[in-house]
Design a protein around this motif. Structure first.
Motif, PDB file in Angstrom:
ATOM      1  N   UNK A 131      -0.084  -3.958  -9.392  1.00 30.60           N
ATOM      2  CA  UNK A 131       1.227  -3.568  -8.880  1.00 30.60           C
ATOM      3  C   UNK A 131       1.465  -2.099  -9.235  1.00 30.60           C
ATOM      4  N   UNK A 132       2.692  -1.657  -9.169  1.00 29.65           N
ATOM      5  CA  UNK A 132       3.064  -0.332  -9.666  1.00 29.65           C
ATOM      6  C   UNK A 132       4.011  -0.507 -10.846  1.00 29.65           C
ATOM      7  N   UNK A 133       3.975   0.442 -11.747  1.00 27.29           N
ATOM      8  CA  UNK A 133       4.867   0.376 -12.902  1.00 27.29           C
ATOM      9  C   UNK A 133       6.297   0.633 -12.445  1.00 27.29           C
ATOM     10  N   UNK A 134       7.226  -0.277 -12.764  1.00 25.73           N
ATOM     11  CA  UNK A 134       8.615  -0.097 -12.327  1.00 25.73           C
ATOM     12  C   UNK A 134       9.320   1.003 -13.115  1.00 25.73           C
ATOM     13  N   UNK A 135      10.415   1.494 -12.549  1.00 23.99           N
ATOM     14  CA  UNK A 135      11.211   2.499 -13.231  1.00 23.99           C
ATOM     15  C   UNK A 135      12.381   1.885 -13.977  1.00 23.99           C
ATOM     16  N   UNK A 136      13.204   2.736 -14.565  1.00 28.04           N
ATOM     17  CA  UNK A 136      14.409   2.302 -15.262  1.00 28.04           C
ATOM     18  C   UNK A 136      15.382   1.709 -14.245  1.00 28.04           C
ATOM     19  N   UNK A 137      15.954   0.554 -14.563  1.00 29.05           N
ATOM     20  CA  UNK A 137      16.850  -0.169 -13.660  1.00 29.05           C
ATOM     21  C   UNK A 137      18.283  -0.039 -14.152  1.00 29.05           C
ATOM     22  N   UNK A 172       0.791  -1.235   0.000  1.00 28.89           N
ATOM     23  CA  UNK A 172       0.000   0.000   0.000  1.00 28.89           C
ATOM     24  C   UNK A 172       0.818   1.277   0.000  1.00 28.89           C
ATOM     25  N   UNK A 173       2.101   1.209   0.349  1.00 27.20           N
ATOM     26  CA  UNK A 173       2.903   2.422   0.472  1.00 27.20           C
ATOM     27  C   UNK A 173       3.759   2.713  -0.751  1.00 27.20           C
ATOM     28  N   UNK A 174       3.675   1.884  -1.779  1.00 28.77           N
ATOM     29  CA  UNK A 174       4.542   2.052  -2.943  1.00 28.77           C
ATOM     30  C   UNK A 174       4.154   3.293  -3.743  1.00 28.77           C
ATOM     31  N   UNK A 175       5.168   4.064  -4.113  1.00 26.84           N
ATOM     32  CA  UNK A 175       4.946   5.244  -4.958  1.00 26.84           C
ATOM     33  C   UNK A 175       4.830   4.810  -6.417  1.00 26.84           C
ATOM     34  N   UNK A 176       4.363   5.721  -7.268  1.00 29.20           N
ATOM     35  CA  UNK A 176       4.318   5.444  -8.693  1.00 29.20           C
ATOM     36  C   UNK A 176       2.922   5.149  -9.209  1.00 29.20           C
ATOM     37  N   UNK A 177       2.849   4.857 -10.495  1.00 28.56           N
ATOM     38  CA  UNK A 177       1.574   4.619 -11.149  1.00 28.56           C
ATOM     39  C   UNK A 177       1.067   3.207 -10.866  1.00 28.56           C
ATOM     40  N   UNK A 178      -0.153   3.126 -10.367  1.00 24.84           N
ATOM     41  CA  UNK A 178      -0.772   1.828 -10.124  1.00 24.84           C
ATOM     42  C   UNK A 178      -1.260   1.249 -11.442  1.00 24.84           C
TER      43      UNK A 178
END
Length: 208
Positions: free
Chosen positions: A116-122, A45-51
C-alpha cells in the motif's frame, strides 16, 4: 382462549469458521468466482506517497500462528484523506484509491502481507491530528466478534506521542503493541506488525 407462549432456547454462538474465506475472499481460497475481487487492491496505481509493504502474523494465546485469519484494512491516503463521503476532502483522492483492502494469512505459515502507501496525518475529532495509522479488523476461527485495532509506524515518533488514541492507553508499555517496526528490504520499506490475541504482550484492541 389465548394460546400458551412457546419459549425457545437461545441458538448457540458460532465463530467465523473455515467458510469465511469462501464468502469474503474466495479467490485466495481457490474459488474463482469474481473477475475482480473487491478489496484486494488497497492503494491503486495512481496513489501518491511512499510505497510500503506490511507483513505480520496473528498469534494465539499459546504462541502459535493463526493460519485462517482474515484482516480488513482501512486507511487514508498520503495526504491524510479517506476515500469516503464522510471525509469532506474525498474529492481530492487519487483516481482508483479505495483505501480499503481484504487480506488473508498464508494457510501454511500464518503470514499475512499486503502492499500500500504510507498514510498521512488524519484530522480526528475536534480537528485534533491523529498520527499516520492503519485501521484493522480481524476475524478467524475462534473469534466470535471481529477485533478492531490500529497499526502505527515506529518512524513517526513525534506524531505518535501526540496521537489521541495512543494516549488513551494508560499503560505506556502496551502502546508498543500497536506500533509496527520498519526495516529496508532490497531498498524498499517493510513494516513488521504481529498481532497477539492473548497472553504476554497482547495487542491492544479497540471497542468501536
Amino acid at each position: 382462549m389465548p394460546q400458551p407462549l412457546t419459549y425457545f432456547k437461545e441458538t448457540a454462538s458460532q465463530t467465523a469458521g473455515p467458510y469465511v474465506h469462501i464468502g469474503l475472499a474466495p479467490g485466495a481460497a481457490g474459488f474463482k468466482i469474481f473477475e475482480t475481487e473487491l478489496g484486494t487492491d488497497i492503494a491503486g496505481p495512481n496513489a501518491a506517497g511512499e510505497r510500503i509493504r506490511v507483513e505480520g502474523t496473528v498469534i494465539d494465546g499459546a504462541g502459535a500462528p493463526v493460519k485462517d485469519v482474515l484482516i480488513e484494512v482501512w486507511q487514508a491516503n498520503a495526504a491524510g484523506v479517506y476515500a469516503s463521503p464522510a471525509d469532506l476532502r474525498a474529492e481530492g483522492v487519487e483516481d482508483g484509491f479505495r483505501g480499503w483492502g481484504r487480506i488473508i494469512s498464508d494457510f501454511d505459515t500464518g503470514l499475512f502481507a499486503f502492499d500500500t502507501v504510507k498514510p498521512g496525518v488524519v484530522s480526528g475529532r475536534n480537528a485534533r491530528p491523529m498520527a499516520p495509522h492503519l485501521n484493522l479488523w480481524i476475524v478467524a476461527r475462534g473469534i466470535n466478534i471481529g477485533l478492531n485495532t490500529r497499526m502505527y509506524f515506529d518512524d513517526e515518533t513525534e506524531a505518535n506521542d501526540k496521537d489521541p488514541v495512543l494516549n488513551l492507553i494508560e499503560q505506556k508499555n502496551r502502546r508498543g503493541t500497536l506500533i509496527a517496526r520498519r526495516e529496508l528490504r532490497d531498498g524498499s520499506p517493510v513494516y513488521r506488525f504481529d498481532i497477539r490475541l492473548q497472553g504476554e504482550n497482547e495487542t491492544v484492541f479497540l471497542d468501536i
